[in-house]
Design a protein around this motif. Structure first.
Motif, mmCIF file in Angstrom:
data_model
loop_
_atom_site.group_PDB
_atom_site.id
_atom_site.type_symbol
_atom_site.label_atom_id
_atom_site.label_comp_id
_atom_site.label_asym_id
_atom_site.label_seq_id
_atom_site.Cartn_x
_atom_site.Cartn_y
_atom_site.Cartn_z
ATOM 1 N N LEU A 164 0.851 -1.191 0.000
ATOM 2 C CA LEU A 164 0.000 0.000 0.000
ATOM 3 C C LEU A 164 0.885 1.239 0.000
ATOM 4 C CD1 LEU A 164 -2.818 -1.023 2.522
ATOM 5 C CD2 LEU A 164 -2.574 -1.552 0.086
ATOM 6 N N ALA A 165 0.795 2.022 -1.080
ATOM 7 C CA ALA A 165 1.708 3.158 -1.252
ATOM 8 C C ALA A 165 1.000 4.356 -1.874
ATOM 9 C CB ALA A 165 2.893 2.731 -2.122
ATOM 10 N N ALA A 166 -0.242 4.601 -1.441
ATOM 11 C CA ALA A 166 -1.020 5.691 -2.038
ATOM 12 C C ALA A 166 -0.967 6.982 -1.226
ATOM 13 C CB ALA A 166 -2.483 5.251 -2.195
ATOM 14 N N PHE A 189 4.306 -8.369 -7.310
ATOM 15 C CA PHE A 189 3.936 -7.232 -6.476
ATOM 16 C C PHE A 189 2.668 -6.593 -7.046
ATOM 17 C CE2 PHE A 189 8.689 -7.088 -6.056
ATOM 18 C CZ PHE A 189 8.743 -7.455 -4.719
ATOM 19 N N VAL A 190 1.711 -6.319 -6.171
ATOM 20 C CA VAL A 190 0.544 -5.536 -6.544
ATOM 21 C C VAL A 190 0.602 -4.277 -5.683
ATOM 22 C CG1 VAL A 190 -1.947 -5.481 -6.823
ATOM 23 C CG2 VAL A 190 -0.734 -7.662 -7.001
ATOM 24 N N VAL A 191 0.861 -3.147 -6.310
ATOM 25 C CA VAL A 191 1.153 -1.903 -5.592
ATOM 26 C C VAL A 191 -0.013 -0.937 -5.743
ATOM 27 C CG1 VAL A 191 2.774 0.004 -5.325
ATOM 28 C CG2 VAL A 191 3.614 -2.248 -6.029
ATOM 29 N N VAL A 192 -0.549 -0.511 -4.619
ATOM 30 C CA VAL A 192 -1.645 0.462 -4.620
ATOM 31 C C VAL A 192 -1.032 1.856 -4.572
ATOM 32 C CG1 VAL A 192 -3.747 1.261 -3.487
ATOM 33 C CG2 VAL A 192 -3.134 -1.172 -3.404
ATOM 34 N N VAL A 193 -1.260 2.623 -5.622
ATOM 35 C CA VAL A 193 -0.704 3.968 -5.716
ATOM 36 C C VAL A 193 -1.845 4.985 -5.732
ATOM 37 C CG1 VAL A 193 1.411 3.254 -6.878
ATOM 38 C CG2 VAL A 193 -0.615 3.798 -8.246
ATOM 39 N N ILE A 241 5.420 -6.249 -11.503
ATOM 40 C CA ILE A 241 4.657 -5.288 -10.697
ATOM 41 C C ILE A 241 3.368 -4.940 -11.429
ATOM 42 C CG2 ILE A 241 4.600 -3.014 -9.620
ATOM 43 C CD1 ILE A 241 7.642 -3.042 -9.533
ATOM 44 N N THR A 242 2.256 -5.049 -10.717
ATOM 45 C CA THR A 242 0.967 -4.557 -11.185
ATOM 46 C C THR A 242 0.567 -3.385 -10.294
ATOM 47 O OG1 THR A 242 0.245 -6.735 -11.962
ATOM 48 C CG2 THR A 242 -1.488 -5.116 -11.490
ATOM 49 N N TYR A 243 0.070 -2.311 -10.902
ATOM 50 C CA TYR A 243 -0.343 -1.130 -10.143
ATOM 51 C C TYR A 243 -1.864 -1.004 -10.138
ATOM 52 C CZ TYR A 243 4.550 0.243 -10.744
ATOM 53 O OH TYR A 243 5.923 0.271 -10.739
ATOM 54 N N THR A 244 -2.419 -0.661 -8.969
ATOM 55 C CA THR A 244 -3.823 -0.280 -8.885
ATOM 56 C C THR A 244 -3.893 1.125 -8.288
ATOM 57 O OG1 THR A 244 -4.237 -1.144 -6.645
ATOM 58 C CG2 THR A 244 -4.460 -2.692 -8.491
ATOM 59 N N HIS A 245 -5.014 1.803 -8.533
ATOM 60 C CA HIS A 245 -5.104 3.217 -8.167
ATOM 61 C C HIS A 245 -6.190 3.443 -7.130
ATOM 62 C CE1 HIS A 245 -5.730 7.646 -9.630
ATOM 63 N NE2 HIS A 245 -5.090 7.573 -8.483
ATOM 64 N N GLN A 246 -5.793 3.959 -5.971
ATOM 65 C CA GLN A 246 -6.756 4.411 -4.968
ATOM 66 C C GLN A 246 -6.976 5.904 -5.199
ATOM 67 O OE1 GLN A 246 -5.518 4.474 -0.838
ATOM 68 N NE2 GLN A 246 -7.610 4.226 -0.093
ATOM 69 N N ARG A 247 -8.123 6.247 -5.744
ATOM 70 C CA ARG A 247 -8.359 7.621 -6.171
ATOM 71 C C ARG A 247 -8.590 8.579 -5.005
ATOM 72 N NH1 ARG A 247 -8.737 7.626 -11.555
ATOM 73 N NH2 ARG A 247 -9.150 5.624 -12.562
ATOM 74 N N GLU A 248 -9.125 8.071 -3.905
ATOM 75 C CA GLU A 248 -9.322 8.880 -2.713
ATOM 76 C C GLU A 248 -8.724 8.156 -1.521
ATOM 77 O OE1 GLU A 248 -13.328 11.011 -2.492
ATOM 78 O OE2 GLU A 248 -13.810 9.278 -3.751
ATOM 79 N N GLN A 249 -8.177 8.918 -0.595
ATOM 80 C CA GLN A 249 -7.564 8.332 0.593
ATOM 81 C C GLN A 249 -8.653 8.031 1.623
ATOM 82 O OE1 GLN A 249 -3.909 8.081 0.235
ATOM 83 N NE2 GLN A 249 -4.804 8.514 -1.755
ATOM 84 N N GLY A 253 -8.735 5.078 3.620
ATOM 85 C CA GLY A 253 -8.389 4.039 4.576
ATOM 86 C C GLY A 253 -7.835 2.783 3.929
ATOM 87 N N LEU A 254 -7.259 1.922 4.781
ATOM 88 C CA LEU A 254 -6.556 0.742 4.289
ATOM 89 C C LEU A 254 -7.502 -0.300 3.708
ATOM 90 C CD1 LEU A 254 -3.779 0.226 6.996
ATOM 91 C CD2 LEU A 254 -3.780 1.675 4.955
ATOM 92 N N ALA A 255 -8.681 -0.482 4.308
ATOM 93 C CA ALA A 255 -9.634 -1.444 3.756
ATOM 94 C C ALA A 255 -10.091 -1.000 2.374
ATOM 95 C CB ALA A 255 -10.825 -1.615 4.692
ATOM 96 N N HIS A 256 -10.285 0.290 2.200
ATOM 97 C CA HIS A 256 -10.654 0.855 0.900
ATOM 98 C C HIS A 256 -9.533 0.623 -0.107
ATOM 99 C CE1 HIS A 256 -11.017 4.287 -1.989
ATOM 100 N NE2 HIS A 256 -12.308 3.971 -1.930
ATOM 101 N N ALA A 257 -8.285 0.846 0.313
ATOM 102 C CA ALA A 257 -7.143 0.622 -0.571
ATOM 103 C C ALA A 257 -7.037 -0.845 -0.967
ATOM 104 C CB ALA A 257 -5.853 1.077 0.112
ATOM 105 N N LEU A 258 -7.266 -1.732 -0.007
ATOM 106 C CA LEU A 258 -7.123 -3.159 -0.262
ATOM 107 C C LEU A 258 -8.128 -3.658 -1.300
ATOM 108 C CD1 LEU A 258 -5.448 -5.581 0.531
ATOM 109 C CD2 LEU A 258 -7.002 -5.987 2.438
ATOM 110 N N LEU A 259 -9.300 -3.068 -1.327
ATOM 111 C CA LEU A 259 -10.319 -3.506 -2.297
ATOM 112 C C LEU A 259 -9.911 -3.207 -3.739
ATOM 113 C CD1 LEU A 259 -13.688 -2.681 -0.500
ATOM 114 C CD2 LEU A 259 -12.759 -4.939 -1.054
ATOM 115 N N THR A 260 -8.970 -2.301 -3.941
ATOM 116 C CA THR A 260 -8.531 -2.017 -5.310
ATOM 117 C C THR A 260 -7.737 -3.173 -5.902
ATOM 118 O OG1 THR A 260 -6.407 -0.938 -4.753
ATOM 119 C CG2 THR A 260 -8.398 0.452 -4.771
ATOM 120 N N VAL A 261 -7.245 -4.099 -5.072
ATOM 121 C CA VAL A 261 -6.441 -5.220 -5.584
ATOM 122 C C VAL A 261 -7.252 -6.507 -5.679
ATOM 123 C CG1 VAL A 261 -4.451 -4.171 -4.428
ATOM 124 C CG2 VAL A 261 -5.523 -6.175 -3.401
#
Length: 245
Positions: free
Chosen positions: A6-8, A49-53, A73-81, A83-91
């Motif tokens: 998680l790196a967003a 690696f699946v990286v949330v940016v 490396i695969t990238y997914t995008h968390q458009r709004e910050q 929380g971590l559960a929200h970020a995790l759902l992007t993967v």
């Protein structure tokens, strides 16, 4: 195992270090913070690696491209910050088996392999590294209660009055069941979808969650002084290796 990082985050508390880059690209001992995560996860056998940016994501994507040490490396995008559960759902669409999760703002020199082994031995739906912190710091983290088997019985996110000083660190292993829990999470008082709430939902549904005590050290790089401390420790480690050789 695949490894999710998680790196967003913006790294607001790390300013001025993050004025022109995302938190994950702040350098520690001449490497971006997230590269230390990649190194640890590669050594643990990560196959992808699946990286949330999110914030200034182009800095991460342009620097690392589509692989690190020949690991894709695969990238997914968390458009709004949110929380971590929200970020995790992007993967979710990229994970179909047990996986590792590391928060991209932590530096570890610890027994991460014990977390993987314990989850596999117990066939648990989650396992994570925990450590005891000073009581006055516990309210910064997800705080855990455990039973005499080392299983987590409750997780509370950033409580004003912590019931214990045993806290989650930034390394976990999960089964895909965590995604079902994340979908059920409601926003916290902070307006975020908390990973601790998802874990607590798993516990309440009867799932086994293991806690493994930290052996070694880790630094959650939240402030400039944390970055300086992490660099100091890594440089001491490098000097000790050089002297030994």
């Amino acid at each position: 195992m695949k490894a999710v990082v998680l790196a967003a985050g913006k790294g607001t508390r790390l300013r001025p270090l993050t004025e022109d880059k995302p938190k994950a690209m702040v350098e520690i001992d001449e490497k971006p913070l997230i590269e230390h995560c990649f190194e640890q996860l590669a050594d643990l056998g990560a196959e992808e690696f699946v990286v949330v940016v999110g914030y200034m994501k182009e800095h991460i994507i342009e620097h690392f491209g589509d692989s690190y040490r020949d690991i894709p490396i695969t990238y997914t995008h968390q458009r709004e910050q949110k929380g971590l559960a929200h970020a995790l759902l992007t993967v979710e669409d990229y994970i179909d088996d047990e996986f590792m999760l590391m928060l991209g703002d932590n530096v570890f020199r610890a027994n991460l392999e014990d977390v993987i082994r314990r989850q596999q031995e117990d066939r648990a739906d989650a396992a994570f590294l925990v450590e005891e912190v000073p009581w006055e710091e516990a309210s910064r983290y997800g705080v855990c209660n455990t039973n005499n088997l080392g299983e987590v019985t409750e997780v509370v996110e950033k409580p004003d009055d912590p019931p214990t000083n045993l806290v989650m660190t930034g390394f976990y292993t999960f089964s895909p069941e965590i995604f079902h829990a994340c979908h059920l999470v409601q926003p916290s008082n902070r307006g975020e979808y908390e990973i601790s709430e998802a874990i607590d939902l798993l516990i309440r549904s009867g799932r086994t969650i293991d806690a493994i005590g930290l052996d070694g050290w880790r630094i959650d790089v939240g402030y400039p002084e944390d970055r300086d401390e992490a660099e100091r420790r890594l440089q001491e480690e490098s000097e000790a290796v050089a002297e030994a050789n």
